[in-house]
Scaffold this motif. Structure first.
Motif, PDB file in Angstrom:
ATOM      1  N   PRO A  62       0.824  -1.204   0.000  1.00 53.64           N
ATOM      2  CA  PRO A  62       0.000   0.000   0.000  1.00 53.64           C
ATOM      3  C   PRO A  62       0.868   1.269   0.000  1.00 53.64           C
ATOM      4  O   PRO A  62       0.499   2.267  -0.569  1.00 53.64           O
ATOM      5  CB  PRO A  62      -0.799  -0.108   1.304  1.00 53.64           C
ATOM      6  CG  PRO A  62      -0.721  -1.529   1.718  1.00 53.64           C
ATOM      7  CD  PRO A  62       0.561  -2.063   1.161  1.00 53.64           C
ATOM      8  N   THR A  64      -7.806 -12.517  -5.759  1.00 56.29           N
ATOM      9  CA  THR A  64      -8.376 -11.835  -4.583  1.00 56.29           C
ATOM     10  C   THR A  64      -8.805 -12.755  -3.448  1.00 56.29           C
ATOM     11  O   THR A  64      -9.109 -12.267  -2.360  1.00 56.29           O
ATOM     12  CB  THR A  64      -9.632 -11.043  -4.992  1.00 56.29           C
ATOM     13  OG1 THR A  64     -10.661 -11.979  -5.344  1.00 56.29           O
ATOM     14  CG2 THR A  64      -9.357 -10.111  -6.158  1.00 56.29           C
ATOM     15  N   ASN A  75     -12.180  -8.485   0.221  1.00 59.01           N
ATOM     16  CA  ASN A  75     -11.846  -7.069   0.007  1.00 59.01           C
ATOM     17  C   ASN A  75     -10.417  -6.758   0.418  1.00 59.01           C
ATOM     18  O   ASN A  75      -9.831  -5.794  -0.059  1.00 59.01           O
ATOM     19  CB  ASN A  75     -12.822  -6.180   0.778  1.00 59.01           C
ATOM     20  CG  ASN A  75     -14.151  -6.064   0.047  1.00 59.01           C
ATOM     21  OD1 ASN A  75     -14.182  -6.030  -1.180  1.00 59.01           O
ATOM     22  ND2 ASN A  75     -15.237  -6.039   0.801  1.00 59.01           N
ATOM     23  N   ILE A  76      -9.859  -7.584   1.292  1.00 56.38           N
ATOM     24  CA  ILE A  76      -8.501  -7.289   1.751  1.00 56.38           C
ATOM     25  C   ILE A  76      -7.473  -7.521   0.638  1.00 56.38           C
ATOM     26  O   ILE A  76      -6.370  -6.978   0.685  1.00 56.38           O
ATOM     27  CB  ILE A  76      -8.174  -8.084   3.051  1.00 56.38           C
ATOM     28  CG1 ILE A  76      -7.238  -7.233   3.941  1.00 56.38           C
ATOM     29  CG2 ILE A  76      -7.547  -9.449   2.774  1.00 56.38           C
ATOM     30  CD1 ILE A  76      -7.295  -7.551   5.404  1.00 56.38           C
ATOM     31  N   ARG A 136      -8.474  -7.114  -2.691  1.00 54.25           N
ATOM     32  CA  ARG A 136      -9.261  -6.674  -3.855  1.00 54.25           C
ATOM     33  C   ARG A 136      -8.394  -6.271  -5.055  1.00 54.25           C
ATOM     34  O   ARG A 136      -8.783  -6.473  -6.199  1.00 54.25           O
ATOM     35  CB  ARG A 136     -10.157  -5.502  -3.450  1.00 54.25           C
ATOM     36  CG  ARG A 136     -11.224  -5.189  -4.465  1.00 54.25           C
ATOM     37  CD  ARG A 136     -12.536  -5.734  -3.990  1.00 54.25           C
ATOM     38  NE  ARG A 136     -13.552  -5.712  -5.028  1.00 54.25           N
ATOM     39  CZ  ARG A 136     -14.839  -5.953  -4.795  1.00 54.25           C
ATOM     40  NH1 ARG A 136     -15.257  -6.231  -3.592  1.00 54.25           N
ATOM     41  NH2 ARG A 136     -15.703  -5.941  -5.765  1.00 54.25           N
ATOM     42  N   ASN A 137      -7.243  -5.667  -4.792  1.00 50.32           N
ATOM     43  CA  ASN A 137      -6.398  -5.180  -5.896  1.00 50.32           C
ATOM     44  C   ASN A 137      -5.067  -5.919  -5.988  1.00 50.32           C
ATOM     45  O   ASN A 137      -4.102  -5.388  -6.506  1.00 50.32           O
ATOM     46  CB  ASN A 137      -6.148  -3.674  -5.723  1.00 50.32           C
ATOM     47  CG  ASN A 137      -7.439  -2.902  -5.722  1.00 50.32           C
ATOM     48  OD1 ASN A 137      -8.280  -3.084  -6.603  1.00 50.32           O
ATOM     49  ND2 ASN A 137      -7.639  -2.068  -4.716  1.00 50.32           N
ATOM     50  N   GLY A 160      -1.958  -5.039   6.149  1.00 49.87           N
ATOM     51  CA  GLY A 160      -1.910  -3.717   5.517  1.00 49.87           C
ATOM     52  C   GLY A 160      -0.508  -3.180   5.310  1.00 49.87           C
ATOM     53  O   GLY A 160      -0.347  -1.995   5.028  1.00 49.87           O
ATOM     54  N   LEU A 164      -5.240  -4.340   1.264  1.00 50.80           N
ATOM     55  CA  LEU A 164      -5.876  -3.113   1.750  1.00 50.80           C
ATOM     56  C   LEU A 164      -5.121  -2.523   2.940  1.00 50.80           C
ATOM     57  O   LEU A 164      -4.542  -3.260   3.743  1.00 50.80           O
ATOM     58  CB  LEU A 164      -7.307  -3.477   2.183  1.00 50.80           C
ATOM     59  CG  LEU A 164      -8.195  -2.358   2.702  1.00 50.80           C
ATOM     60  CD1 LEU A 164      -8.729  -1.527   1.546  1.00 50.80           C
ATOM     61  CD2 LEU A 164      -9.350  -2.943   3.514  1.00 50.80           C
ATOM     62  N   ARG A 165      -5.100  -1.197   3.039  1.00 51.79           N
ATOM     63  CA  ARG A 165      -4.643  -0.546   4.268  1.00 51.79           C
ATOM     64  C   ARG A 165      -5.619   0.573   4.639  1.00 51.79           C
ATOM     65  O   ARG A 165      -5.991   1.376   3.807  1.00 51.79           O
ATOM     66  CB  ARG A 165      -3.243   0.065   4.109  1.00 51.79           C
ATOM     67  CG  ARG A 165      -2.849   0.860   5.357  1.00 51.79           C
ATOM     68  CD  ARG A 165      -1.554   1.629   5.210  1.00 51.79           C
ATOM     69  NE  ARG A 165      -0.412   0.737   5.165  1.00 51.79           N
ATOM     70  CZ  ARG A 165       0.859   1.164   5.300  1.00 51.79           C
ATOM     71  NH1 ARG A 165       1.112   2.447   5.500  1.00 51.79           N
ATOM     72  NH2 ARG A 165       1.854   0.302   5.218  1.00 51.79           N
ATOM     73  N   GLU A 166      -6.034   0.562   5.916  1.00 49.27           N
ATOM     74  CA  GLU A 166      -6.812   1.669   6.467  1.00 49.27           C
ATOM     75  C   GLU A 166      -5.885   2.421   7.412  1.00 49.27           C
ATOM     76  O   GLU A 166      -5.150   1.799   8.182  1.00 49.27           O
ATOM     77  CB  GLU A 166      -8.036   1.146   7.236  1.00 49.27           C
ATOM     78  CG  GLU A 166      -9.086   0.474   6.363  1.00 49.27           C
ATOM     79  CD  GLU A 166      -9.915   1.460   5.548  1.00 49.27           C
ATOM     80  OE1 GLU A 166     -10.359   2.482   6.117  1.00 49.27           O
ATOM     81  OE2 GLU A 166     -10.099   1.216   4.331  1.00 49.27           O
ATOM     82  N   THR A 211      -7.630  -2.002   9.367  1.00 46.84           N
ATOM     83  CA  THR A 211      -7.435  -2.676   8.083  1.00 46.84           C
ATOM     84  C   THR A 211      -8.158  -4.018   8.068  1.00 46.84           C
ATOM     85  O   THR A 211      -8.906  -4.337   7.133  1.00 46.84           O
ATOM     86  CB  THR A 211      -5.928  -2.906   7.828  1.00 46.84           C
ATOM     87  OG1 THR A 211      -5.287  -1.633   7.709  1.00 46.84           O
ATOM     88  CG2 THR A 211      -5.686  -3.719   6.571  1.00 46.84           C
ATOM     89  N   GLY A 220     -11.290  -5.091   5.856  1.00 49.94           N
ATOM     90  CA  GLY A 220     -10.957  -5.993   4.752  1.00 49.94           C
ATOM     91  C   GLY A 220     -11.584  -7.366   4.828  1.00 49.94           C
ATOM     92  O   GLY A 220     -11.871  -7.981   3.799  1.00 49.94           O
TER      93      GLY A 220
END
Lengths: 95, 505
Positions: free
Chosen positions: A81, B89, B93-94, B96-97, B340, B345-347, B359, B363
């Motif tokens: 990220p 994936t 969602n964690i 997702r990309n 993360g 994903l990272r929150e 995260t 996720g």
């Protein structure tokens, strides 16, 4: 055995999952349903039984202690990220 | 020309060799079928450009009389298998990309043998589920409908009560049943290949633990996870498994023994084989249809010359509760990597601990969070012995049950694959997770003991939905399972969806 709300919050913290106050009761109910279901294992006599460590018995494979891969820092950080100069970036850990 | 998508994998293979059609035509037919079936939500990523490029290469090889076992054959890949340069994936969602820079060993072997990739298939998030309803991409729809069902394609979506395709490999089973690929890869931790196969009239085999490399497949519970195929026929699964199997130095649990040509086991005599019928699988309140199906399977194998023997596997009923300690415990450990930092994903948080917690809360879906929590609890100080250690001891006893009957001369065990046919989306597990978990009651013992198991369609229920039987084999004796299940397939016939209602045509 069953868990109380305090234990649920503690386990969430151990698992590093933010669990909002309002969600604790639901999670507590679900975990207790699971713990109730697995309770029947107490009926089984396991005295002297070895716990399973490997489902297919085999000798642990070992490889020569040699470098076989490397030089792919850009690939390793590709999905990060946040990264800089092939380092993973995280919030400050030490003050 | 006949619709190329309705061919079996091995029919298509033979057709390509005979030059009845080209790999490009075969790929194009599937690409078009996938586009027309988007309402089923079986694919989470379509890769037609990759498919057509690979098909072109295959056509060049086939023209020279070259090509591997799977040359030019279009497959779907469960989104748990890492594919280099193609988003992977685990339907979470964690991730997702997430675009892997490496290829799983199993898929690399499929490409080595000439297979063509149509896209990535939907599954339950991190393979945790029995209905494909926990996917971050939404549920998959079973191409089968109950007799007189109100399901149809409306202006934008599918209307009416539709059915789950099973899980976690629900995209794989739905895609194979709807002719959206010739065969698919899948994975099985507690029944995730065999249960969806049974729900869709397809064939699925979970091989012996160690037969296929787990390297590059997103991990759920490492001591239980195994890769395997879902196909239209027993023969198709045999061909797929040959390509997927084999030793991999990158997976320490992968076994270094030769891979047989499984297709040669098809049609081999089963005369004199001893087939065990375990009394513990006869559940109270089991539907009469399942009983009838099981009896039919017994009669077919007996008619083929097999000897039927009543056996006992006394610890069967403890397999599911032990599984729901062992699997979440391993999952909580495996999924600790999603923090993360390195990928996914990272929150943002005020400090690193808050970043992790936010995260993972954002996720992971509900089912995954619950299993991580249970796993964390049963491994935590003070509870480890009472839960995890006890469950691992019970697992030893479950494995011993099987060892005892095999030592007594049993070659394979016949059981129902699932306790019911496919159920409706949203019908199960919303109030009590255990209701959903009971779906795996006949399949989970096999994972706990590391054995091979195959699900083969054997009949229809009163509502016209497919039902499957399961055969469980000795370690690394997948060949016997192919021989026996083909006897059932020959006797029962194949079960295909009659109408492609999902195209809206």
């Amino acid at each position: 055995m069953s868990v109380d709300a305090k234990t649920v919050s503690r386990v969430a913290h151990l698992a590093r999952i933010a669990l909002p106050e309002g969600e604790v009761a639901r999670m507590q109910g679900e975990i207790n349903a699971m713990l109730g279901f697995v309770e029947q294992l107490n009926e089984v006599d396991v005295d002297g039984v070895e716990p399973m460590t490997s489902v297919m018995p085999m000798v642990m494979k070992k490889r020569a202690d040699l470098v076989t891969d490397g030089g792919i820092a850009a690939q390793i950080v590709q999905n990060a990220p946040q990264s800089e100069d092939d380092y993973f970036m995280v919030p400050k850990v030490v003050e | 020309m006949t619709d190329l998508t309705t061919l079996t994998l091995t029919e298509a293979r033979d057709g390509l060799k005979a030059k009845a059609f080209s790999a490009t035509e075969l790929a194009q037919a599937h690409v078009a079928a996938i586009e027309a079936a988007r309402v089923l939500n079986a694919y989470v990523l379509e890769t037609p450009e990759i498919a057509l490029k690979q098909a072109e290469v295959s056509d060049a090889r086939l023209a020279k009389g070259e090509g591997g076992w799977l040359e030019g054959l279009p497959l779907g890949i469960k989104d748990l298998y890492c594919t280099a340069g193609t988003r992977t994936t685990a339907c979470s969602n964690i991730l997702r990309n997430f675009v892997p820079t490496y290829e799983s060993t199993v898929t690399s072997q499929l490409w080595r043998d000439g297979a063509v990739m149509l896209g990535k298939l939907n599954n339950d998030e991190f393979a945790m589920g029995s209905s494909n309803e926990t996917s971050a991409f939404g549920p998959v729809i079973n191409p089968w409908r109950r007799a007189g069902s109100n399901v149809s394609v409306g202006a934008a979506d599918v209307e009416g009560t539709h059915l789950v395709p099973g899980g976690s490999s629900g995209g794989s089973s739905s895609a194979v049943a709807a002719h959206l690929c010739l065969a698919a890869t899948a994975t099985d931790t507690g029944g995730s290949i065999r249960q969806p196969a049974a729900f869709t009239g397809t064939v699925g085999i979970k091989p012996t633990y160690g037969r296929c490399s787990r390297w590059g497949i997103v991990a759920f519970a490492s001591s239980l996870d195994q890769a395997g195929p879902i196909g239209k026929t027993v023969r198709d699964c045999a061909v797929m498994l040959r390509s997927m199997s084999g030793h991999d130095p990158k997976d320490t649990t992968s076994v270094d023994i030769a891979v047989p040509d499984y297709e040669k086991a098809i049609g081999r005599s089963v005369k004199g084989m001893k087939i065990g019928i375990p009394k513990e699988y006869r559940l109270d309140g089991m539907p009469a249809e399942i009983e009838k199906l099981w009896a039919a399977g017994i009669a077919w194998l007996r008619a083929a010359g097999a000897e039927i023997v009543d056996i006992s596997l006394p610890h069967t009923r403890y397999a599911l509760p032990a599984y729901y300690i062992v699997a979440p415990a391993e999952a909580s450990s495996n999924l600790a990597r999603y923090d993360g930092v390195r990928y996914g994903l990272r929150e943002q948080g005020r400090d690193i601990a808050e970043m992790y917690e936010k995260t993972r809360a954002a996720g992971f879906g509900r089912e995954v969070q619950r299993r991580i929590m249970i796993g964390t609890y049963v491994l935590s100080a003070g509870y480890y012995d009472a839960y995890y250690l006890r469950a691992q001891k019970v697992r030893t006893l479950i494995k011993k049950d099987f060892e005892d009957v095999f030592a007594a001369g049993i070659h394979a065990i016949l059981t129902p694959a699932t306790p019911s046919a496919a159920f409706g989306i949203g019908e199960k597990g919303s109030a009590d997770p255990v209701e959903m978990y009971l779906n795996d009651i006949f399949t989970v013992t096999v994972n706990m003991a590391g054995l091979p198991g195959i699900a083969v369609p054997a009949g229809l229920d009163a509502e016209g939905l497919p039902l499957g039987l399961q055969l469980i084999g000795r370690p690394f004796d997948e060949e016997t399972l192919f021989s026996l299940s083909e006897v059932i397939e020959q006797a029962a016939g194949r079960f295909s969806v009659q109408q492609r209602w999902w195209t809206g045509a």
